[in-house]
Design a protein around this motif. Structure first.
Motif, mmCIF file in Angstrom:
data_model
loop_
_atom_site.group_PDB
_atom_site.id
_atom_site.type_symbol
_atom_site.label_atom_id
_atom_site.label_comp_id
_atom_site.label_asym_id
_atom_site.label_seq_id
_atom_site.Cartn_x
_atom_site.Cartn_y
_atom_site.Cartn_z
ATOM 1 N N ARG A 152 0.238 -1.688 3.513
ATOM 2 C CA ARG A 152 1.004 -0.949 2.545
ATOM 3 C C ARG A 152 0.231 -0.486 1.161
ATOM 4 O O ARG A 152 0.436 0.687 0.545
ATOM 5 C CB ARG A 152 2.401 -1.567 2.032
ATOM 6 N N PHE A 153 -0.304 -1.423 0.761
ATOM 7 C CA PHE A 153 -1.397 -1.246 -0.439
ATOM 8 C C PHE A 153 -2.371 -0.228 -0.139
ATOM 9 O O PHE A 153 -2.358 1.077 -0.967
ATOM 10 C CB PHE A 153 -1.965 -2.429 -0.712
ATOM 11 N N ALA A 154 -2.741 -0.124 1.025
ATOM 12 C CA ALA A 154 -4.051 0.913 1.401
ATOM 13 C C ALA A 154 -3.488 2.295 1.515
ATOM 14 O O ALA A 154 -3.807 3.257 1.121
ATOM 15 C CB ALA A 154 -4.549 0.287 2.451
ATOM 16 N N CYS A 155 -1.986 2.019 2.104
ATOM 17 C CA CYS A 155 -1.543 3.539 2.493
ATOM 18 C C CYS A 155 -1.017 4.326 1.142
ATOM 19 O O CYS A 155 -0.895 5.254 1.141
ATOM 20 C CB CYS A 155 -0.213 3.105 3.240
ATOM 21 N N ARG A 156 -0.691 3.408 0.232
ATOM 22 C CA ARG A 156 -0.451 4.146 -1.040
ATOM 23 C C ARG A 156 -1.470 4.939 -1.787
ATOM 24 O O ARG A 156 -1.403 5.805 -2.349
ATOM 25 C CB ARG A 156 -0.191 2.825 -2.402
ATOM 26 N N TYR A 157 -2.475 4.632 -1.164
ATOM 27 C CA TYR A 157 -4.005 5.184 -2.025
ATOM 28 C C TYR A 157 -4.326 6.458 -0.725
ATOM 29 O O TYR A 157 -4.679 7.326 -1.235
ATOM 30 C CB TYR A 157 -5.055 4.428 -2.373
ATOM 31 N N CYS A 180 -10.810 1.806 0.536
ATOM 32 C CA CYS A 180 -10.002 2.945 0.050
ATOM 33 C C CYS A 180 -10.588 3.898 -0.765
ATOM 34 O O CYS A 180 -10.783 5.164 -0.543
ATOM 35 C CB CYS A 180 -8.526 2.364 -0.737
ATOM 36 N N LEU A 181 -11.458 3.290 -1.577
ATOM 37 C CA LEU A 181 -12.222 4.093 -2.741
ATOM 38 C C LEU A 181 -13.414 5.001 -1.953
ATOM 39 O O LEU A 181 -13.414 6.138 -2.192
ATOM 40 C CB LEU A 181 -12.620 3.297 -3.758
ATOM 41 N N SER A 182 -13.957 4.204 -1.084
ATOM 42 C CA SER A 182 -14.955 5.085 -0.324
ATOM 43 C C SER A 182 -14.235 6.078 0.495
ATOM 44 O O SER A 182 -15.018 7.052 0.555
ATOM 45 C CB SER A 182 -15.696 4.019 0.894
ATOM 46 N N HIS A 183 -13.098 5.852 1.202
ATOM 47 C CA HIS A 183 -12.448 6.818 2.064
ATOM 48 C C HIS A 183 -11.850 8.089 1.163
ATOM 49 O O HIS A 183 -12.154 9.003 1.500
ATOM 50 C CB HIS A 183 -11.234 6.146 2.670
#
Length: 184
Positions: free
Chosen positions: A18-23, A66-69
């Motif tokens: 969920r944390f990753a999906c927010r970004y 996430c930042l890299s993505h």
């Protein structure tokens, strides 16, 4: 040890996704990032200090992935935007060229080239008589007097030239008629 990983994974996987999906705004990508972070932790756990907060370590890994993505997505969007801008420029250029294209000018140029070619293929006297008649607007009688020939001879040469022109321009005749009517 394997049981410890399962407990850690089961306790945190959903909230980390969920944390990753927010970004990243893509649940499949978020799941991949989270799984990769857990695997990265597991492969590097022996190098970590004993007092490492494992959840914070994995979450930091997820944040960095996430930042890299997102950076990759930003670059991708920038490239796509540039390509779209180039495509828009190309389409605008094609539209402008097509809007300025005048078929009658193209046909006029082709017709004039065929007339010129046909006249050049005619014998000198025939060509001269036709030019005096059509370009200098002299009557048959005036041409006959100027060249010291009969009016019948002038008519013969003009008829000969017109016949040759009709043969050469047969494909352009309908277009020439339309262009004449449109230019009025």
């Amino acid at each position: 040890m394997h049981q410890t990983f399962s407990i850690l994974y089961n306790a945190n996987y959903e909230k980390f996704v969920r944390f990753a999906c927010r970004y990243v705004r893509d649940s499949i990508v978020a799941e991949d990032i989270t799984s990769d972070a857990f695997i990265y932790y597991w492969e590097n756990r022996s190098r970590l200090p004993e007092d490492t907060n494992v959840e914070a370590y994995i979450l930091t890994s997820i944040k960095n992935k996430c930042l890299s993505h997102l950076r990759h997505q930003c670059i991708h969007e920038h490239v796509i935007s540039g390509m779209l801008s180039d495509m828009e420029w190309e389409f605008s250029n094609r539209i402008a060229r097509l809007e300025s294209f005048e078929p009658s000018e193209m046909y006029t140029r082709e017709i004039l080239e065929l007339v010129d070619k046909t006249l050049k293929s005619m014998p000198g006297q025939t060509r001269r008589i036709f030019i005096l008649s059509r370009c200098e607007c002299l009557s048959h009688k005036e041409i006959a007097e100027k060249l010291n020939i009969s009016t019948k001879s002038v008519e013969f040469h003009i008829t000969k030239t017109l016949r040759a022109l009709r043969t050469e321009l047969r494909d352009y005749f309908p277009v020439a008629v339309i262009c004449l009517f449109l230019s009025r």
